[in-house]
Design a protein around this motif. Structure first.
Motif, PDB file in Angstrom:
ATOM      1  N   PHE A 280      12.910  -1.080  -6.824  1.00 40.71           N
ATOM      2  CA  PHE A 280      11.590  -0.480  -7.046  1.00 40.71           C
ATOM      3  C   PHE A 280      11.188   0.339  -5.824  1.00 40.71           C
ATOM      4  O   PHE A 280      10.708   1.470  -5.938  1.00 40.71           O
ATOM      5  CB  PHE A 280      10.560  -1.584  -7.317  1.00 40.71           C
ATOM      6  N   HIS A 281      11.406  -0.238  -4.662  1.00 42.06           N
ATOM      7  CA  HIS A 281      11.104   0.458  -3.411  1.00 42.06           C
ATOM      8  C   HIS A 281      11.881   1.763  -3.334  1.00 42.06           C
ATOM      9  O   HIS A 281      11.332   2.830  -3.043  1.00 42.06           O
ATOM     10  CB  HIS A 281      11.477  -0.474  -2.255  1.00 42.06           C
TER      11      HIS A 281
ATOM     12  N   ARG B 201       7.848   9.649  -4.104  1.00 40.38           N
ATOM     13  CA  ARG B 201       6.476   9.605  -3.592  1.00 40.38           C
ATOM     14  C   ARG B 201       6.514   9.203  -2.128  1.00 40.38           C
ATOM     15  O   ARG B 201       7.294   8.357  -1.724  1.00 40.38           O
ATOM     16  CB  ARG B 201       5.656   8.549  -4.342  1.00 40.38           C
ATOM     17  N   ALA B 202       5.632   9.798  -1.339  1.00 42.98           N
ATOM     18  CA  ALA B 202       5.528   9.363   0.049  1.00 42.98           C
ATOM     19  C   ALA B 202       4.108   8.913   0.347  1.00 42.98           C
ATOM     20  O   ALA B 202       3.851   8.292   1.365  1.00 42.98           O
ATOM     21  CB  ALA B 202       5.920  10.494   0.983  1.00 42.98           C
ATOM     22  N   ASP B 203       3.191   9.222  -0.576  1.00 38.72           N
ATOM     23  CA  ASP B 203       1.775   8.959  -0.286  1.00 38.72           C
ATOM     24  C   ASP B 203       1.343   7.555  -0.680  1.00 38.72           C
ATOM     25  O   ASP B 203       0.216   7.173  -0.448  1.00 38.72           O
ATOM     26  CB  ASP B 203       0.906   9.995  -1.002  1.00 38.72           C
TER      27      ASP B 203
ATOM     28  N   ALA C 203       5.874  -4.970  -1.504  1.00 40.07           N
ATOM     29  CA  ALA C 203       6.649  -5.692  -2.502  1.00 40.07           C
ATOM     30  C   ALA C 203       6.973  -7.073  -1.993  1.00 40.07           C
ATOM     31  O   ALA C 203       7.270  -7.259  -0.809  1.00 40.07           O
ATOM     32  CB  ALA C 203       7.933  -4.941  -2.832  1.00 40.07           C
ATOM     33  N   LEU C 204       6.919  -8.051  -2.901  1.00 37.97           N
ATOM     34  CA  LEU C 204       7.197  -9.434  -2.532  1.00 37.97           C
ATOM     35  C   LEU C 204       8.098 -10.034  -3.600  1.00 37.97           C
ATOM     36  O   LEU C 204       7.814  -9.932  -4.787  1.00 37.97           O
ATOM     37  CB  LEU C 204       5.884 -10.227  -2.432  1.00 37.97           C
ATOM     38  N   GLY C 205       9.177 -10.632  -3.153  1.00 37.73           N
ATOM     39  CA  GLY C 205      10.058 -11.339  -4.074  1.00 37.73           C
ATOM     40  C   GLY C 205       9.928 -12.834  -3.851  1.00 37.73           C
ATOM     41  O   GLY C 205       9.902 -13.289  -2.717  1.00 37.73           O
TER      42      GLY C 205
ATOM     43  N   ASP D 121      12.199   3.835   5.465  1.00 39.85           N
ATOM     44  CA  ASP D 121      11.539   2.913   6.381  1.00 39.85           C
ATOM     45  C   ASP D 121      10.034   2.973   6.177  1.00 39.85           C
ATOM     46  O   ASP D 121       9.277   3.273   7.074  1.00 39.85           O
ATOM     47  CB  ASP D 121      11.923   3.258   7.825  1.00 39.85           C
ATOM     48  N   LYS D 122       9.619   2.703   4.951  1.00 41.78           N
ATOM     49  CA  LYS D 122       8.193   2.746   4.636  1.00 41.78           C
ATOM     50  C   LYS D 122       7.852   1.503   3.843  1.00 41.78           C
ATOM     51  O   LYS D 122       8.733   0.820   3.329  1.00 41.78           O
ATOM     52  CB  LYS D 122       7.891   3.974   3.770  1.00 41.78           C
ATOM     53  N   GLY D 123       6.547   1.261   3.701  1.00 41.32           N
ATOM     54  CA  GLY D 123       6.120   0.138   2.901  1.00 41.32           C
ATOM     55  C   GLY D 123       6.577  -1.179   3.505  1.00 41.32           C
ATOM     56  O   GLY D 123       7.202  -1.224   4.553  1.00 41.32           O
ATOM     57  N   SER D 124       6.257  -2.271   2.801  1.00 40.19           N
ATOM     58  CA  SER D 124       6.705  -3.555   3.312  1.00 40.19           C
ATOM     59  C   SER D 124       7.381  -4.324   2.187  1.00 40.19           C
ATOM     60  O   SER D 124       6.992  -4.244   1.029  1.00 40.19           O
ATOM     61  CB  SER D 124       5.518  -4.340   3.875  1.00 40.19           C
TER      62      SER D 124
END
Lengths: 433, 472
Positions: free
Chosen positions: B140-141, B148-150, B155-157, B183-186
């Motif tokens: 998904f990430h 998309r970059a905005d 995300a949590l598993g 290298d974005k998001g968590s």
């Protein structure tokens, strides 16, 4: 001393002081006149007929006119299509301008020389200049012809070389492998990046060194299609095969298909979404089949099958890919191959219509499907290209993909261009009628 | 299973002496040839890696060993160590379920729909229950940031198995390391038990904590936008009948068959994960829920259960190839079934989730607030704000919340209150507006606090009282 018995004075002065050519005035003499006349004759013989076929000339003039109109139109307001066309016509118009200038000055000089009433000195000067002008005219007409011959629309693209054995059983398969190595060597030598998209030997495995049943080589290089376009066709080999026990010479064949390739880098330049593009495929017209596990699927099975098969329904072209474990990668590869094949079919269809008219006049066999195009004779260590008629006696270098192969390919490209010029002339005269 | 004919074996042997052994797990010459080729490539890669370390292995002995293991039915993915999931190559270890292509197809489709949406929130939260190798959040990430970059993805598993979590972390680090993942998001993984009751004291280690409790302990938000799950869904009888031997013998039963139900709830054992997951979806206010199922029958059972909650605006069923033209499905009573193949996923949505999926939002139960000035609406950018009638459109737990709303009101400024506000801030989902009406009926706060960071400042004790309790 000089070996020649005599040298006329004008020639002597020219040898000594070439820079003052135009300014030096000498007394006229009968001897000198004879000399210059001789040279005119010599020039006329040396210069190849510096003429452009009239049909081509009218075509060039038509294009120049269009160019002028478009430029005027562009001065009023910007139009992308017109700008593009102007850019395309630019080189032709320039070449035509050069040619007309050279042609005019040559004609003027000739009239000066031939005019009996003109001054002898003047006539001599004109004769002096005629040589240079003729040379100019020749280069100008050459560049005019080159600019008029349309560049193959896909020439700038990377290409796919598909090699398959033809008639001749396992010997043909071995020769197909030789051809593959030849092209790989050629790419290595010229620094083209070549990747083997598909390699299948006659056993259905990918092991090298076994007779080849199908190989697809992707040459990832700008202009690769322009370079390899002339390789499409049936390559014939005459030799004593490795499989032959009693030393008889066999004749076998392998076919080479050359398709322009559309991978990521060139994808930007070609518009997949544009229905007018050759590479446009309506997604609804393609049936995608992925190998699905029969039965329940999901967690019930862990399949490794990742084969993808694409069928283009209107043309019934089928492409299947199962090389990678990733279905996505297989799908991408299959799409690239399908696009290339369909574009080739469409292009051939379009070409066929155009060529049908040309062929009646020129008699050019269509590329890629005709009879044999080249023979590799191992016994005589020679390679003959049947289109350009070039024969090279350095077979080993050709098969290694060396300079000799490049020479042959160059000769075929020249031949192709000549054919194109002839075809253009034929087309022009046809439309005139 | 039919016996493989001698002629087929002989033909395989003529091509490669190793092939006949691979015929028994593959059942097909073509597939066996492919597998042998992949095993050879793997042996070559391993040998190369060893050589780089100054070590050598006998390639042919290694290949023979791998073929022998494969012939015994061990999945190729365990032998080679990886499986392709969408664009990603996910590492697989024995003891953790191998990712399936069908799951990738559904997740990819969902991610592509969501990344096309215009009204996606600035932070998108995706929760994956029973994550296994971690393939779903990772894919998904990958899919989201490909276009998309905005959007900030969180995300949590969640998985019960320690080993699966180790593998998921390993996969995350590997994909981040080789720059496959942006290298974005968590991205995080957390241990919890989906089936555990949050109101019963957890006994015996972190693997038995309920999801909501684990979220709270980890100081993670308890509101999530999208909930995806590929839970164990095979019934014990189907496990013996329909699964292939290689799955049964080599893949963990924990990931395939739900444990027998403790109470006599009348739910089939194969379905026992779905009610708790739907409950969690409700709790975390998921706007889109994607659940993998075994077949159309189970899909219909799950879809009906989801509809019976009266929470979701819509429920539909996706087949294995949801993008293909729909095949007719007469038995799908009242549910839209997309695509071709076996029914594979159940998708539910509500509120803005409908717009994210490219559906039209249902507006029948709500009405637009009349803004005095149209420019006013644009100025606050709250979207179509609605006030509910507090009728049957809202589930029981919203009403329960309203009971607690007074407490929330009194707690404004102590973290708990900001929580309520920030919930309301996140676009106009019906549940939020339900909250809003009691605080200030039929009125919209233009100045809603933007600070989401305060959300997890609440201590577990105070939050427990505020959390949406009231499951029957």
């Amino acid at each position: 001393m000089l070996k020649t018995s005599w040298i006329c004075r004008s020639c002597l002065t020219r040898l000594a002081r070439p820079a003052f050519r135009g300014k030096v005035r000498l007394q006229s003499s009968g001897r000198r006149e004879a000399c210059s006349l001789q040279r005119v004759a010599h020039n006329a013989a040396a210069a190849a007929p510096a003429t452009v076929p009239p049909a081509l000339l009218t075509r060039a003039r038509g294009i120049a006119l269009e160019h002028k109109q478009l430029t005027e139109k562009l001065a009023d307001g910007f139009d992308t299509r017109a700008a593009k066309r102007v850019g395309e016509c630019g080189p032709i118009v320039n070449a035509l301008g050069e040619w007309e200038k050279a042609h005019e000055s040559a004609a003027e000089l000739m009239s000066l020389i031939q005019d009996p009433s003109s001054d002898a000195e003047l006539r001599e000067l004109a004769t002096d200049d005629l040589g240079a002008t003729r040379e100019q005219l020749q280069t100008a007409s050459q560049s005019l012809i080159t600019s008029l011959v349309p560049v193959h629309p896909f020439a700038h693209l990377p290409c796919l070389l598909e090699i398959r054995p033809g008639a001749g059983g396992s010997e043909a398969a071995i020769f197909a492998g030789d051809l593959l190595r030849m092209y790989q060597g050629f790419c290595n030598r010229n620094g083209f990046r070549a990747t083997l998209l598909k390699y299948e030997n006659t056993n259905g495995t990918q092991e090298a060194g076994v007779p080849l049943s199908e190989a697809i080589l992707e040459v990832d290089q700008e202009n690769a299609y322009g370079v390899f376009r002339c390789e499409a066709g049936v390559h014939r080999v005459q030799r004593v095969p490795a499989t032959e026990k009693s030393g008889r010479t066999h004749t076998s064949a392998a076919s080479v298909h050359v398709l322009p390739s559309l991978q990521e880098n060139s994808a930007a330049s070609e518009d997949f979404d544009n229905p007018e593009s050759d590479y446009y495929i309506n997604v609804k017209e393609v049936r995608l089949e992925v190998m699905r596990a029969g039965g329940a699927g999901g967690q019930h099975v862990n399949k490794t099958e990742s084969a993808v098969r694409l069928t283009h329904i209107p043309t019934n072209i089928v492409v299947s890919m199962q090389d990678s474990r990733s279905q996505i990668k297989n799908k991408e590869k299959a799409w690239a191959l399908l696009r290339a094949r369909i574009a080739q079919v469409r292009r051939e269809k379009r070409e066929e219509e155009m060529v049908a008219m040309r062929r009646s006049v020129v008699g050019v066999a269509k590329m890629g499907r005709g009879d044999k195009i080249r023979t590799y004779n191992y016994g005589q260590q020679r390679v003959t290209d049947h289109r350009s008629g070039t024969t090279v006696l350095n077979l080993d270098d050709v098969v290694a993909g060396g300079q000799a192969l490049e020479d042959i390919m160059e000769s075929v490209r020249t031949w192709l261009m000549e054919q194109d010029v002839e075809a253009l002339v034929a087309e022009e005269s046809e439309t005139k009628k | 299973m039919p016996r493989i004919s001698t002629s087929a074996l002989r033909k395989a042997y003529a091509i490669d002496p190793l092939l006949p052994r691979l015929l028994s797990p593959c059942r097909d010459l073509r597939a066996a040839q492919n597998e042998l080729r992949w095993l050879r490539e793997h042996v070559g890669n391993v040998a190369e890696a060893r050589r780089a370390q100054g070590d050598t292995i006998s390639q042919s002995a290694f290949l023979h060993d791998l073929v022998k293991q494969r012939a015994s039915g061990k999945p190729l993915q365990y032998l080679v160590g990886t499986e392709f999931f969408g664009d990603l190559e996910i590492d697989c270890w024995p003891g953790v379920l191998i990712p399936r292509q069908d799951t990738a197809t559904a997740v990819q489709r969902l991610a592509r729909l969501v990344r096309k949406a215009h009204n996606s929130p600035s932070e998108l939260r995706v929760l994956d229950l029973c994550t296994g190798t971690g393939c779903i959040p990772l894919l998904f990430h990958h899919e989201l940031y490909a276009a998309r970059a905005d959007v900030e993805l969180r995300a949590l598993g969640i998985d019960i198995s320690e080993k699966a979590l180790q593998l998921a972390d390993h996969n995350l680090n590997r994909l981040r390391g080789d720059k496959t993942l942006a290298d974005k998001g968590s991205l995080h993984f957390l241990q919890a038990d989906v089936l555990a009751n949050p109101f019963v004291e957890a006994r015996g280690g972190p693997g038995h904590i309920a999801v909501s409790t684990a979220l709270r302990h980890a100081m993670l938000p308890h509101i999530w936008d999208i909930l995806i799950s590929n839970p164990p869904y095979i019934s014990p009888s189907a496990y013996w009948k329909t699964t292939t031997r290689s799955v049964r013998v080599f893949e963990p039963k924990l990931a395939l068959v739900p444990p027998p139900p403790t109470s006599n709830s009348g739910i089939a054992q194969g379905d026992s994960f779905y009610p708790p997951i739907l409950g969690i979806a409700n709790e975390v206010e998921a706007k889109i829920v994607l659940l993998e199922v075994a077949d159309l029958d189970q899909a219909l059972r799950v879809a009906r259960a989801a509809q019976a909650l009266h929470v979701f605006d819509g429920v539909e069923i996706w087949r294995e190839q949801p993008d293909e033209p729909d095949s007719p499905s007469p038995e799908a009573a009242g549910f839209h079934v997309l695509g071709q193949g076996n029914a594979r996923s159940v998708v539910c949505w509500r509120g803005t989730g409908a717009a994210w999926l490219g559906k039209r939002e249902r507006t029948s139960a709500y009405e637009d607030v009349a803004f005095p000035d149209p420019s006013c609406r644009a100025q606050f950018q709250i979207g179509p704000v609605r006030v509910s009638h507090q009728t049957e459109a809202f589930p029981y737990w919203v009403n329960n919340l309203n009971q607690e709303q007074l407490a929330v009101k009194h707690n404004v400024g102590r973290g708990v209150g900001t929580n309520a506000f920030s919930k309301q801030n996140r676009s106009g989902a019906p549940g939020r507006q339900g909250l809003d009406t009691t605080v200030a009926p039929a009125k919209v706060h233009p100045k809603v606090p933007k600070n989401r960071g305060l959300e997890i400042t609440a201590t577990p004790e105070t939050e427990r009282s505020e959390a949406p309790v009231g499951r029957p």
